[in-house]
Design a protein around this motif. Sequence first.
Motif, PDB file in Angstrom:
ATOM      1  N   UNK A 187     -16.032  -3.900  -1.427  1.00  0.00           N
ATOM      2  CA  UNK A 187     -15.118  -4.728  -0.644  1.00  0.00           C
ATOM      3  C   UNK A 187     -14.405  -3.897   0.416  1.00  0.00           C
ATOM      4  N   UNK A 188     -14.032  -2.669   0.060  1.00  0.00           N
ATOM      5  CA  UNK A 188     -13.409  -1.783   1.041  1.00  0.00           C
ATOM      6  C   UNK A 188     -14.366  -1.444   2.173  1.00  0.00           C
ATOM      7  N   UNK A 189     -15.641  -1.216   1.822  1.00  0.00           N
ATOM      8  CA  UNK A 189     -16.639  -0.935   2.849  1.00  0.00           C
ATOM      9  C   UNK A 189     -16.794  -2.127   3.779  1.00  0.00           C
ATOM     10  N   UNK A 190     -16.856  -3.325   3.219  1.00  0.00           N
ATOM     11  CA  UNK A 190     -16.992  -4.532   4.041  1.00  0.00           C
ATOM     12  C   UNK A 190     -15.783  -4.740   4.937  1.00  0.00           C
ATOM     13  N   UNK A 191     -14.622  -4.240   4.480  1.00  0.00           N
ATOM     14  CA  UNK A 191     -13.392  -4.384   5.267  1.00  0.00           C
ATOM     15  C   UNK A 191     -13.245  -3.298   6.323  1.00  0.00           C
ATOM     16  N   UNK A 192     -14.210  -2.341   6.367  1.00  0.00           N
ATOM     17  CA  UNK A 192     -14.194  -1.341   7.425  1.00  0.00           C
ATOM     18  C   UNK A 192     -13.706   0.035   7.046  1.00  0.00           C
ATOM     19  N   UNK A 210      -5.843  -7.401  -2.462  1.00  0.00           N
ATOM     20  CA  UNK A 210      -6.113  -8.841  -2.503  1.00  0.00           C
ATOM     21  C   UNK A 210      -5.665  -9.535  -1.225  1.00  0.00           C
ATOM     22  N   UNK A 211      -4.770  -8.881  -0.494  1.00  0.00           N
ATOM     23  CA  UNK A 211      -4.336  -9.420   0.805  1.00  0.00           C
ATOM     24  C   UNK A 211      -5.200  -8.902   1.952  1.00  0.00           C
ATOM     25  N   UNK A 212      -6.232  -8.103   1.627  1.00  0.00           N
ATOM     26  CA  UNK A 212      -7.173  -7.669   2.653  1.00  0.00           C
ATOM     27  C   UNK A 212      -6.980  -6.271   3.201  1.00  0.00           C
ATOM     28  N   UNK A 213      -6.131  -5.449   2.579  1.00  0.00           N
ATOM     29  CA  UNK A 213      -5.854  -4.101   3.070  1.00  0.00           C
ATOM     30  C   UNK A 213      -6.991  -3.168   2.655  1.00  0.00           C
ATOM     31  N   UNK A 233       0.834  -1.206   0.000  1.00  0.00           N
ATOM     32  CA  UNK A 233       0.000   0.000   0.000  1.00  0.00           C
ATOM     33  C   UNK A 233       0.866   1.253   0.000  1.00  0.00           C
ATOM     34  N   UNK A 234       1.851   1.312   0.885  1.00  0.00           N
ATOM     35  CA  UNK A 234       2.706   2.499   0.954  1.00  0.00           C
ATOM     36  C   UNK A 234       3.562   2.639  -0.293  1.00  0.00           C
ATOM     37  N   UNK A 235       3.969   1.529  -0.880  1.00  0.00           N
ATOM     38  CA  UNK A 235       4.728   1.608  -2.125  1.00  0.00           C
ATOM     39  C   UNK A 235       3.835   2.169  -3.233  1.00  0.00           C
ATOM     40  N   UNK A 236       2.553   1.790  -3.213  1.00  0.00           N
ATOM     41  CA  UNK A 236       1.610   2.378  -4.156  1.00  0.00           C
ATOM     42  C   UNK A 236       1.496   3.881  -3.968  1.00  0.00           C
ATOM     43  N   UNK A 275      -7.671   0.173   3.009  1.00  0.00           N
ATOM     44  CA  UNK A 275      -7.367   1.438   2.344  1.00  0.00           C
ATOM     45  C   UNK A 275      -6.869   1.205   0.915  1.00  0.00           C
ATOM     46  N   UNK A 276      -6.181   0.093   0.695  1.00  0.00           N
ATOM     47  CA  UNK A 276      -5.745  -0.221  -0.666  1.00  0.00           C
ATOM     48  C   UNK A 276      -6.944  -0.536  -1.549  1.00  0.00           C
ATOM     49  N   UNK A 277      -7.976  -1.160  -0.986  1.00  0.00           N
ATOM     50  CA  UNK A 277      -9.200  -1.405  -1.746  1.00  0.00           C
ATOM     51  C   UNK A 277      -9.814  -0.098  -2.191  1.00  0.00           C
ATOM     52  N   UNK A 278      -9.834   0.900  -1.294  1.00  0.00           N
ATOM     53  CA  UNK A 278     -10.337   2.224  -1.653  1.00  0.00           C
ATOM     54  C   UNK A 278      -9.526   2.815  -2.797  1.00  0.00           C
ATOM     55  N   UNK A 279      -8.201   2.827  -2.670  1.00  0.00           N
ATOM     56  CA  UNK A 279      -7.364   3.446  -3.698  1.00  0.00           C
ATOM     57  C   UNK A 279      -7.475   2.707  -5.026  1.00  0.00           C
ATOM     58  N   UNK A 280      -7.582   1.378  -4.966  1.00  0.00           N
ATOM     59  CA  UNK A 280      -7.730   0.610  -6.204  1.00  0.00           C
ATOM     60  C   UNK A 280      -9.066   0.933  -6.864  1.00  0.00           C
ATOM     61  N   UNK A 281     -10.101   1.108  -6.055  1.00  0.00           N
ATOM     62  CA  UNK A 281     -11.404   1.474  -6.631  1.00  0.00           C
ATOM     63  C   UNK A 281     -11.308   2.807  -7.367  1.00  0.00           C
TER      64      UNK A 281
END
Length: 246
Positions: A127-132, A94-97, A58-61, A99-105
Amino acid sequence: PPHAPPPSPPPPAANERAEADAEQAFEQALAQMDAGRVGDAIDGFASAARAGSAGANFFLGLAYDGLLGENALGEPHVEVDPSAAARCYQRAAEAGHAEAMLNLSLCFRNGEGVDRSARAAFQWTERGAAAGCERSMFNAGVALDPLHPPWGSPGAAEAELQPISKDGKRAAGYYRDAVDAGHAKAMVNLGILLYTGTGVEKDAAAAAELWRAALEEGVQQADFCLKNMEERPGELTNMFENHQQS
């Protein structure tokens, strides 16, 4: 000649050690960030990401997106590369992060580093919403909110670009989740649905309560809603048809 047998998977204990080592490397890179050694931190994120750390990916992204600040010359610490950023976010997501789901969206929604896809954007938002992730909860509400512009391109031939179907009831559910998670702007949007009866029963008192709470959090759109509710109650509903939030 006979085929060689496939390699045996590493034992669980080895996997656990590798994961622990990756997370330790990630924590060390975070410490370098905190100390202001951003270039060294990015090198650490890259190393930890290769070892499988979701947080490091995530931080590398963020680094490839140019979001980790600038060097002494006023330039990003690494060359901005949207495609590399999206790949990092995807590995982390894909590993469950969350905030990364948000940025990928957002990558999929805006076509940054990947082909634009309203469908994939919304899938990762959910998926990001479901992950919190509260911002993903809010964005999912916006995507479904009939009072907001479409997520996608109306009339597009490609399925990936077609707008997400509006659903006021589901939008209200996501806004409620975001409010419960502390997202102040979601209070405004949920209040609008309540005031207009979009997807929920009309409840002006509940709307006003949400707007007052949002105003206390510094959301100025809430002040607009409250003032017009008091001064022009009959016109406020029509105003919301063109009311948009970022």
